[in-house]
Design an enzyme around this catalytic site. Structure first.
Site, PDB file in Angstrom:
ATOM      1  N   TYR A   1     -13.931   8.905 -12.258  1.00 47.59           N
ATOM      2  CA  TYR A   1     -13.731   7.533 -11.940  1.00 47.59           C
ATOM      3  C   TYR A   1     -14.169   6.797 -12.781  1.00 47.59           C
ATOM      4  O   TYR A   1     -13.712   5.641 -13.031  1.00 47.59           O
ATOM      5  CB  TYR A   1     -14.333   7.268 -10.344  1.00 47.59           C
ATOM      6  CG  TYR A   1     -14.311   6.224  -9.703  1.00 47.59           C
ATOM      7  CD1 TYR A   1     -13.252   5.476  -9.485  1.00 47.59           C
ATOM      8  CD2 TYR A   1     -15.671   5.684  -9.590  1.00 47.59           C
ATOM      9  CE1 TYR A   1     -13.408   3.928  -8.947  1.00 47.59           C
ATOM     10  CE2 TYR A   1     -15.668   4.400  -8.963  1.00 47.59           C
ATOM     11  CZ  TYR A   1     -14.825   3.684  -8.692  1.00 47.59           C
ATOM     12  OH  TYR A   1     -15.037   2.405  -8.063  1.00 47.59           O
TER      13      TYR A   1
ATOM     14  N   ASP B   1       0.836  -1.195  -0.072  1.00 49.34           N
ATOM     15  CA  ASP B   1      -0.092   0.109  -0.084  1.00 49.34           C
ATOM     16  C   ASP B   1       0.980   1.303   0.202  1.00 49.34           C
ATOM     17  O   ASP B   1       2.423   1.066   0.403  1.00 49.34           O
ATOM     18  CB  ASP B   1      -0.815   0.166   1.266  1.00 49.34           C
ATOM     19  CG  ASP B   1      -2.301   0.563   1.048  1.00 49.34           C
ATOM     20  OD1 ASP B   1      -3.254   0.074   0.950  1.00 49.34           O
ATOM     21  OD2 ASP B   1      -2.092   1.958   0.725  1.00 49.34           O
TER      22      ASP B   1
HETATM   23  N1  SER Z   1     -18.534   2.572  -4.193  1.00 48.21           N
HETATM   24  C1  SER Z   1     -18.065   3.546  -5.500  1.00 48.21           C
HETATM   25  C2  SER Z   1     -18.100   4.734  -5.363  1.00 48.21           C
HETATM   26  O1  SER Z   1     -19.202   5.093  -4.876  1.00 48.21           O
HETATM   27  C3  SER Z   1     -18.606   2.896  -6.487  1.00 48.21           C
HETATM   28  O2  SER Z   1     -17.852   2.099  -7.297  1.00 48.21           O
HETATM   29  O3  SER Z   1     -17.393   5.562  -5.924  1.00 48.21           O
END
Ligand code: SER
Length: 326
Positions: free
Chosen positions: A145, A39
């Site tokens: 993301y 990590d």
């Molecule tokens: N749990 C994640 C998020 O909320 C979804 O992949 O970003």
């Protein structure tokens, strides 16, 4: 002839929300000698294991760790999640994409036998059907993301096809757990609700009360990962990342289940920028390919998850306000 020692497993992001519990499960399955935790932090959470401080965006250091420990398999879990990624887009893109490309490249060069990398419901977008999002279909992610997850899925397929590598992946729903804090996701409100219910603190949901999302309890997610990684390769017909589901709920539905156990628990609703992220994700997921090809079945019901979380959280300190927003 002397039998060759089995190559080891490297977990990258072993201190994180998934890594903490997946590492423990891998140790149970393969033994502490076979697992190396890593990590970005100086210290590991798993005292009994070999540990390397590793920034996965550092390709040279990653290659050294793989060579030093005679690694044969990588679980790459280090990532920025959706909400934090929107606040720090360049950092999130660099961590998620450079990290994955470094892992795929070291896996190719060192001829690793398998790689696991998680995708997410965030790879879907407004063009995806909101109910029973299909395994294959429109995907137009709206977060950094989500874009990194969809691009990552394509990179994994490219490496698998071009070099014949064995790269396996799951599109995790929102994951609920108590061992380690989540890293700034949109589904984290559910974890905050359960922590607040356990310690009696006030709970304000950053998603609106009807915002339904697909969710799963961490023990099921860990088992899914291990079952996928142990499945015979010839059974896996789906190219790319598998849809994975347990149940879906809204903040209001979760609060109701909690109130059946903790009647004094109250929720306020104050949606913020994370609402738009949730609104672009599906409400439920069709995971029939995972069910058909490697016999995936979730074990925990929603109420069993809430019972188990409250049992484990009893007596624990609250998430600090700072951590909730992190
Ligand atoms: N749990 C994640 C998020 O909320 C979804 O992949 O970003």
């Amino acid at each position: 002839m002397k039998r060759q020692a089995m190559k080891k497993i490297l977990v990258i992001g072993a201190n994180g929300q998934i890594g903490t519990e997946l590492t423990t499960a891998l140790v149970k399955l393969h033994g502490a000698q076979q697992v190396v935790a890593s990590d970005i932090q100086a210290l590991g959470r798993h005292q009994e294991l070999a540990y390397e401080k590793l920034d996965v965006t550092d390709a040279k250091r990653l290659a050294e760790v793989v060579q030093q420990h005679d690694i044969g398999e990588i679980y790459h879990l280090a990532a920025a999640l959706s909400a934090k990624g929107e606040e720090h887009p360049e950092w999130a893109w660099n961590l998620n994409m450079t990290g994955l490309l470094n892992v795929l490249e070291v896996a190719r060069q060192a001829k690793l036998s398998k790689v696991f990398w998680p995708s997410s419901i965030a790879a879907f977008g407004p063009s995806t059907p909101r109910d029973n999002a299909p395994q294959v279909g429109a995907m137009d992610p709206k977060t950094v993301y989500g874009i990194s997850k969809l691009a990552g899925e394509h990179w994994c397929s490219w490496y698998a096809e071009k070099y014949g590598m064995d790269i396996r992946s799951l599109r995790y729903p929102g994951l609920i757990s108590y061992s380690a804090e989540p890293g700034g996701g949109t589904t984290d409100y559910a974890i905050q609700a359960l922590f607040s219910a356990a310690d009696g603190s006030a709970f304000t949901s950053f998603l609106g009360e009807e915002s339904t999302l697909p969710m799963m309890y961490m023990p099921d997610a860990v088992r899914a990962t291990i079952e996928l990684m142990s499945a015979p390769k010839e059974n896996l017909k789906t190219a790319g990342s598998y849809n994975l589901a347990a149940w879906s709920f809204s903040p209001r539905e979760l609060v109701c289940v909690i109130q059946q156990r903790v009647p004094a628990f109250q929720a306020a609703y104050k949606p913020d920028f994370r609402q738009a992220i949730a609104d672009a994700w599906p409400r439920s997921i069709d995971d029939s390919s995972a069910r058909a090809e490697w016999a995936w079945r979730p074990a925990y019901s929603l109420s069993e998850m809430v019972d188990d979380m409250l049992t484990h959280l009893a007596g624990r300190k609250s998430l600090s306000q700072e951590k909730q927003v992190a």
